[in-house]
Design a protein around this motif. Sequence first.
Motif, mmCIF file in Angstrom:
data_model
loop_
_atom_site.group_PDB
_atom_site.id
_atom_site.type_symbol
_atom_site.label_atom_id
_atom_site.label_comp_id
_atom_site.label_asym_id
_atom_site.label_seq_id
_atom_site.Cartn_x
_atom_site.Cartn_y
_atom_site.Cartn_z
ATOM 1 N N VAL A 273 0.807 -1.323 0.021
ATOM 2 C CA VAL A 273 0.035 0.059 -0.068
ATOM 3 C C VAL A 273 0.721 1.258 -0.217
ATOM 4 C CG1 VAL A 273 -1.705 1.391 1.371
ATOM 5 C CG2 VAL A 273 -2.106 -1.044 1.166
ATOM 6 N N ALA A 274 1.828 1.344 0.963
ATOM 7 C CA ALA A 274 2.850 2.473 0.873
ATOM 8 C C ALA A 274 3.516 2.713 -0.342
ATOM 9 C CB ALA A 274 3.708 2.292 2.111
ATOM 10 N N ASN A 275 4.135 1.671 -0.926
ATOM 11 C CA ASN A 275 4.874 1.821 -2.297
ATOM 12 C C ASN A 275 3.932 2.054 -3.696
ATOM 13 O OD1 ASN A 275 7.822 1.059 -2.012
ATOM 14 N ND2 ASN A 275 6.989 0.158 -0.515
ATOM 15 N N ARG A 276 2.810 1.487 -3.369
ATOM 16 C CA ARG A 276 1.639 1.781 -4.495
ATOM 17 C C ARG A 276 1.180 3.149 -4.307
ATOM 18 N NH1 ARG A 276 -0.009 -0.573 -9.645
ATOM 19 N NH2 ARG A 276 -2.008 0.593 -9.821
ATOM 20 N N PHE A 277 1.127 3.691 -3.287
ATOM 21 C CA PHE A 277 0.991 5.219 -3.105
ATOM 22 C C PHE A 277 1.882 6.140 -3.788
ATOM 23 C CE2 PHE A 277 0.910 9.233 -0.614
ATOM 24 C CZ PHE A 277 -0.091 9.816 -0.792
ATOM 25 N N TYR A 278 3.044 5.911 -4.002
ATOM 26 C CA TYR A 278 3.975 6.522 -4.918
ATOM 27 C C TYR A 278 3.459 6.547 -6.245
ATOM 28 C CZ TYR A 278 8.051 8.851 -6.674
ATOM 29 O OH TYR A 278 8.843 10.072 -7.484
ATOM 30 N N TYR A 279 3.000 5.443 -6.875
ATOM 31 C CA TYR A 279 2.347 5.389 -8.073
ATOM 32 C C TYR A 279 0.952 6.390 -8.295
ATOM 33 C CZ TYR A 279 0.494 3.153 -12.342
ATOM 34 O OH TYR A 279 -0.078 2.948 -13.440
ATOM 35 N N GLN A 280 0.458 6.153 -7.077
ATOM 36 C CA GLN A 280 -0.963 6.881 -7.291
ATOM 37 C C GLN A 280 -0.723 8.362 -7.252
ATOM 38 O OE1 GLN A 280 -2.477 3.342 -7.410
ATOM 39 N NE2 GLN A 280 -3.963 5.186 -7.484
ATOM 40 N N ILE A 281 0.157 8.711 -6.703
ATOM 41 C CA ILE A 281 0.248 10.310 -6.685
ATOM 42 C C ILE A 281 0.723 10.871 -7.975
ATOM 43 C CG2 ILE A 281 0.294 10.605 -3.987
ATOM 44 C CD1 ILE A 281 3.482 10.960 -4.471
ATOM 45 N N LYS A 282 1.714 10.076 -8.532
ATOM 46 C CA LYS A 282 2.223 10.357 -9.933
ATOM 47 C C LYS A 282 1.447 10.340 -11.300
ATOM 48 C CE LYS A 282 6.271 11.611 -8.301
ATOM 49 N NZ LYS A 282 6.742 12.982 -8.528
ATOM 50 N N ILE A 283 0.270 9.330 -10.867
ATOM 51 C CA ILE A 283 -0.684 9.370 -12.071
ATOM 52 C C ILE A 283 -1.274 10.691 -12.532
ATOM 53 C CG2 ILE A 283 -3.088 8.600 -12.752
ATOM 54 C CD1 ILE A 283 -2.451 6.113 -10.942
ATOM 55 N N PRO A 284 -1.715 11.574 -11.819
ATOM 56 C CA PRO A 284 -2.141 12.828 -12.317
ATOM 57 C C PRO A 284 -1.004 13.532 -12.847
ATOM 58 C CG PRO A 284 -2.249 12.843 -10.073
ATOM 59 C CD PRO A 284 -2.279 11.595 -10.374
ATOM 60 N N VAL A 285 0.202 13.455 -12.456
ATOM 61 C CA VAL A 285 1.475 14.163 -13.191
ATOM 62 C C VAL A 285 1.597 13.712 -14.227
ATOM 63 C CG1 VAL A 285 3.914 14.753 -12.774
ATOM 64 C CG2 VAL A 285 2.332 14.389 -10.731
ATOM 65 N N LYS A 286 1.570 12.244 -14.622
ATOM 66 C CA LYS A 286 1.670 11.867 -15.794
ATOM 67 C C LYS A 286 0.552 12.085 -16.945
ATOM 68 C CE LYS A 286 -0.410 8.274 -16.498
ATOM 69 N NZ LYS A 286 -1.924 7.778 -16.990
ATOM 70 N N ASP A 287 -0.604 12.262 -16.212
ATOM 71 C CA ASP A 287 -1.692 12.835 -17.115
ATOM 72 C C ASP A 287 -1.558 14.198 -17.393
ATOM 73 O OD1 ASP A 287 -2.971 10.243 -17.553
ATOM 74 O OD2 ASP A 287 -3.827 10.434 -15.703
ATOM 75 N N ALA A 288 -1.106 14.898 -16.650
ATOM 76 C CA ALA A 288 -0.945 16.299 -17.026
ATOM 77 C C ALA A 288 0.115 16.822 -17.905
ATOM 78 C CB ALA A 288 -0.255 17.092 -15.706
ATOM 79 N N ASN A 289 1.166 15.579 -17.987
ATOM 80 C CA ASN A 289 2.232 15.573 -19.201
ATOM 81 C C ASN A 289 1.513 15.208 -20.479
ATOM 82 O OD1 ASN A 289 5.367 16.383 -18.413
ATOM 83 N ND2 ASN A 289 4.602 14.926 -16.590
ATOM 84 N N ILE A 290 0.545 14.282 -20.621
ATOM 85 C CA ILE A 290 0.049 14.124 -21.625
ATOM 86 C C ILE A 290 -0.831 15.079 -22.067
ATOM 87 C CG2 ILE A 290 -1.780 12.317 -22.891
ATOM 88 C CD1 ILE A 290 -0.794 10.209 -20.745
ATOM 89 N N LEU A 291 -1.580 16.006 -21.207
ATOM 90 C CA LEU A 291 -2.431 17.085 -21.763
ATOM 91 C C LEU A 291 -1.299 18.241 -22.332
ATOM 92 C CD1 LEU A 291 -5.032 17.212 -18.836
ATOM 93 C CD2 LEU A 291 -5.406 16.831 -21.031
ATOM 94 N N ALA A 292 -0.293 18.374 -21.801
ATOM 95 C CA ALA A 292 0.636 19.659 -22.142
ATOM 96 C C ALA A 292 1.184 18.983 -23.728
ATOM 97 C CB ALA A 292 1.512 19.560 -21.243
ATOM 98 N N ASN A 293 1.242 17.940 -24.008
ATOM 99 C CA ASN A 293 1.546 17.378 -25.439
ATOM 100 C C ASN A 293 0.713 17.252 -26.161
ATOM 101 O OD1 ASN A 293 4.222 17.390 -24.430
ATOM 102 N ND2 ASN A 293 4.193 15.403 -23.751
ATOM 103 N N CYS A 294 -0.520 17.560 -25.829
ATOM 104 C CA CYS A 294 -1.933 17.389 -26.751
ATOM 105 C C CYS A 294 -2.393 18.175 -27.211
ATOM 106 C CB CYS A 294 -2.770 16.142 -25.946
ATOM 107 S SG CYS A 294 -4.259 15.974 -27.052
ATOM 108 N N PRO A 295 -2.164 18.756 -28.488
ATOM 109 C CA PRO A 295 -2.829 19.812 -29.176
ATOM 110 C C PRO A 295 -4.278 19.692 -29.630
ATOM 111 C CG PRO A 295 -1.891 18.368 -30.781
ATOM 112 C CD PRO A 295 -1.707 17.897 -29.664
ATOM 113 N N ASP A 296 -5.020 18.528 -29.389
ATOM 114 C CA ASP A 296 -6.308 18.327 -29.713
ATOM 115 C C ASP A 296 -7.285 18.717 -28.425
ATOM 116 O OD1 ASP A 296 -8.454 17.324 -31.400
ATOM 117 O OD2 ASP A 296 -8.711 15.892 -29.798
ATOM 118 N N ARG A 297 -8.117 19.723 -28.501
ATOM 119 C CA ARG A 297 -8.852 19.982 -27.489
ATOM 120 C C ARG A 297 -10.096 19.055 -27.033
ATOM 121 N NH1 ARG A 297 -13.170 25.201 -27.939
ATOM 122 N NH2 ARG A 297 -13.820 23.773 -29.692
ATOM 123 N N ASP A 298 -10.599 18.351 -28.038
ATOM 124 C CA ASP A 298 -11.638 17.381 -27.669
ATOM 125 C C ASP A 298 -10.870 16.285 -26.631
ATOM 126 O OD1 ASP A 298 -13.655 18.667 -28.956
ATOM 127 O OD2 ASP A 298 -13.399 17.435 -30.746
#
Length: 241
Positions: free
Chosen positions: A47-72
């Motif tokens: 649980v403690a180690n997987r938490f590190y993955y959980q808090i990085k998921i939105p960071v990962k997704d924010a990077n995808i958004l930053a690279n995506c030019p498509d509004r939809d």
Amino acid sequence: MSEQAPWTPEAFEAQLRAKEIYYHINHPYHIDMAAGKLTREQIQGWVANRFYYQIKIPVKDANILANCPDRDTRRLWIQRIRDHDGDGTDAGGIEAWTRLGEAVGIPREDLWSLRRVLPGVRFAVDAYVTFARNASWQEAACSSLTEMFAPTIHKQRLSGWPDLYPWIEQGGLAYFRNRVTQASRDVEHGLAITLQHFKTREQQERALEILQFKLDILWTMLDAMWLAYIDRKPPYYNIKP
């Protein structure tokens, strides 16, 4: 030598789904977890180690958004950040995982300190975030397709843990319950992007490599946990200062 013909969308999706054999549900750590063989310490370590993955998921997704030019695409993908970070009406998945931590006996402050995170887990998760930052948004979206296999593992925990680990407070299992439907929705969008973007055989094989990379990330995290909590060989265990 002529180029290989691309798979049909149906055959390509079947190739992607065939990667399920490498999903971490088949790792010995998860097999023992599903069989009720893990100790309190081993559950807490996961649980403690997987938490590190959980808090990085939105960071990962924010990077995808930053690279995506498509509004939809951005309008749909941003829901993943809300799912984990929460908003005004929902505390989000990170908070739900914090409650899971408390349910297995890890105080909130202890969990959020990240002091229990193993170096191997940290390196694996950080590699995933770096990939999402540097890859094309379509490739990063493809890497999310491990979610195709996630509902099974969440349902397994929901059905098995109450009897196998009765010491875990049931309110802490909300994260798994929420992700059953969220993961299915995310897969629909991520799969559509992948099938649309990876058209040639070379591109399709690249997509399989990307999915395998993400599967490697999840498997490697459990390798580090197995070494530390099952084999009792945490980092520097043999060093006597």
